[in-house]
Design a protein around this motif. Structure first.
Motif, PDB file in Angstrom:
ATOM      1  N   UNK A  61      -4.825   5.996   2.675  1.00 42.17           N
ATOM      2  CA  UNK A  61      -4.052   4.786   2.380  1.00 42.17           C
ATOM      3  C   UNK A  61      -4.734   4.011   1.261  1.00 42.17           C
ATOM      4  N   UNK A  62      -3.982   3.658   0.230  1.00 39.67           N
ATOM      5  CA  UNK A  62      -4.523   2.933  -0.917  1.00 39.67           C
ATOM      6  C   UNK A  62      -3.850   1.564  -1.002  1.00 39.67           C
ATOM      7  N   UNK A  63      -4.655   0.522  -0.992  1.00 43.11           N
ATOM      8  CA  UNK A  63      -4.147  -0.847  -1.046  1.00 43.11           C
ATOM      9  C   UNK A  63      -3.736  -1.209  -2.465  1.00 43.11           C
ATOM     10  N   UNK A  64      -2.523  -1.751  -2.607  1.00 45.84           N
ATOM     11  CA  UNK A  64      -2.011  -2.154  -3.920  1.00 45.84           C
ATOM     12  C   UNK A  64      -1.574  -3.610  -3.932  1.00 45.84           C
ATOM     13  N   UNK A  65      -1.989  -4.362  -2.934  1.00 42.96           N
ATOM     14  CA  UNK A  65      -1.542  -5.748  -2.831  1.00 42.96           C
ATOM     15  C   UNK A  65      -2.020  -6.609  -3.990  1.00 42.96           C
ATOM     16  N   UNK A  66      -3.112  -6.188  -4.656  1.00 44.87           N
ATOM     17  CA  UNK A  66      -3.658  -6.976  -5.758  1.00 44.87           C
ATOM     18  C   UNK A  66      -3.092  -6.579  -7.116  1.00 44.87           C
ATOM     19  N   UNK A  88       0.839  -1.193   0.000  1.00 42.43           N
ATOM     20  CA  UNK A  88       0.000   0.000   0.000  1.00 42.43           C
ATOM     21  C   UNK A  88       0.878   1.248   0.000  1.00 42.43           C
ATOM     22  N   UNK A  89       0.263   2.382  -0.370  1.00 41.11           N
ATOM     23  CA  UNK A  89       0.957   3.653  -0.260  1.00 41.11           C
ATOM     24  C   UNK A  89       0.002   4.678   0.339  1.00 41.11           C
ATOM     25  N   UNK A  90       0.554   5.776   0.779  1.00 43.38           N
ATOM     26  CA  UNK A  90      -0.221   6.830   1.423  1.00 43.38           C
ATOM     27  C   UNK A  90      -0.241   8.078   0.549  1.00 43.38           C
TER      28      UNK A  90
END
Length: 283
Positions: free
Chosen positions: A254-259, A213-215
């Motif tokens: 916070x944006x999830x980028x795990x996918x 994730x990033x902020x």
């Protein structure tokens, strides 16, 4: 005068994360491993990488040159960051040459920020070094500071040529790309370095090299409707969200980028009629 601000990561974290070994780079790139020769930027009247590297004709691509220069234009004498990036699914090794041109003859001054690039031609051109050839996840980035020219210089055009090397230790089969960016001078009455950005909404992303994730850190000057979308290099939208009304002041998201699959992406932030774009790399 309301101006939208183009925001992007300085990509220093990306460059620091890239593992470089110049002896390996030189074995994969046959020619000009230490930088392209003067006058190969693809600017009008200049050559590009096809003069040395044999293959298909150069392809023109958008958005490979980005900056944090406001949409309203550059402020004379102010320093900005120019982010040059390249991507190709077949390689991790890229070379480039960047230059600035102006009909007034005042193109500003380029300043180095890292050892992955160098200046040649009395500072008129920026190009890769042997330490800056190898990227990651089929992409590479270089960051150059640019000091805007004096008042009255007018429009400045940036041109860059890129070589995506195929690693056959020869000059054949490489892919050549061209990109450009045009920036105007800010003609607002009384504009100057001292009042730059005082009325701008600002966004910042960290880290620019992402794992899960990033902020996004933002500062809104007025109440705004805020939203975002993540797009890949082809322009395909991967995810988006409307965050609704946000009050003036600072905030973060916070944006999830795990996918996401590894590669180069763009975060597009929208607030009312303004739009900001920032790059990040998912590793």
């Amino acid at each position: 005068m309301k101006r939208k601000l183009l925001i992007f990561s300085t990509a220093l974290a990306v460059m620091a994360a890239i593992s470089i070994k110049s002896t390996v780079d030189n074995s994969f790139v046959h020619a000009n491993a230490a930088g392209a020769p003067i006058g190969h930027s693809g600017a009008p009247g200049e050559l590009n990488c096809t003069s040395c590297h044999i293959g298909a004709a150069a392809a023109t691509v958008p958005n490979w040159i980005n900056s944090n220069i406001p949409a309203g234009g550059y402020v004379p004498g102010e320093t900005y960051s120019i982010l040059v990036s390249a991507t190709d699914p077949s390689t991790n090794r890229f070379g480039f040459q960047l230059t600035a041109k102006s009909s007034s003859g005042a193109e500003g001054t380029m300043v180095l920020t890292h050892a992955r690039a160098k200046l040649i031609g009395n500072g008129k051109y920026a190009t890769h070094t042997s330490a800056g050839l190898t990227g990651m996840n089929n992409a590479n980035l270089w960051n150059i500071d640019w000091i805007a020219p004096a008042a009255g210089s007018g429009t400045v055009d940036f041109y860059a040529a890129f070589n995506a090397a195929n690693g056959d230790n020869g000059t054949g089969g490489d892919k050549i790309y061209l990109s450009s960016l045009t920036v105007e001078e800010d003609s607002s009455p009384g504009v100057g370095v001292e009042n730059l950005n005082l009325a701008e909404n600002s966004f910042r992303i960290f880290p620019s090299l992402v794992t899960t994730q990033f902020t996004v850190e933002f500062n809104l000057m007025t109440e705004s409707v805020v939203g975002f979308k993540v797009v890949d290099f082809s322009g395909k939208e991967i995810k988006s969200d409307n965050l609704g009304h946000r009050s003036p002041g600072k905030g973060n998201l916070n944006i999830d980028c795990s996918d996401l699959t590894p590669g180069l992406y763009f975060l597009v932030m929208n607030n009312d009629n303004q739009q900001s774009v920032q790059k990040f790399v998912k590793k």
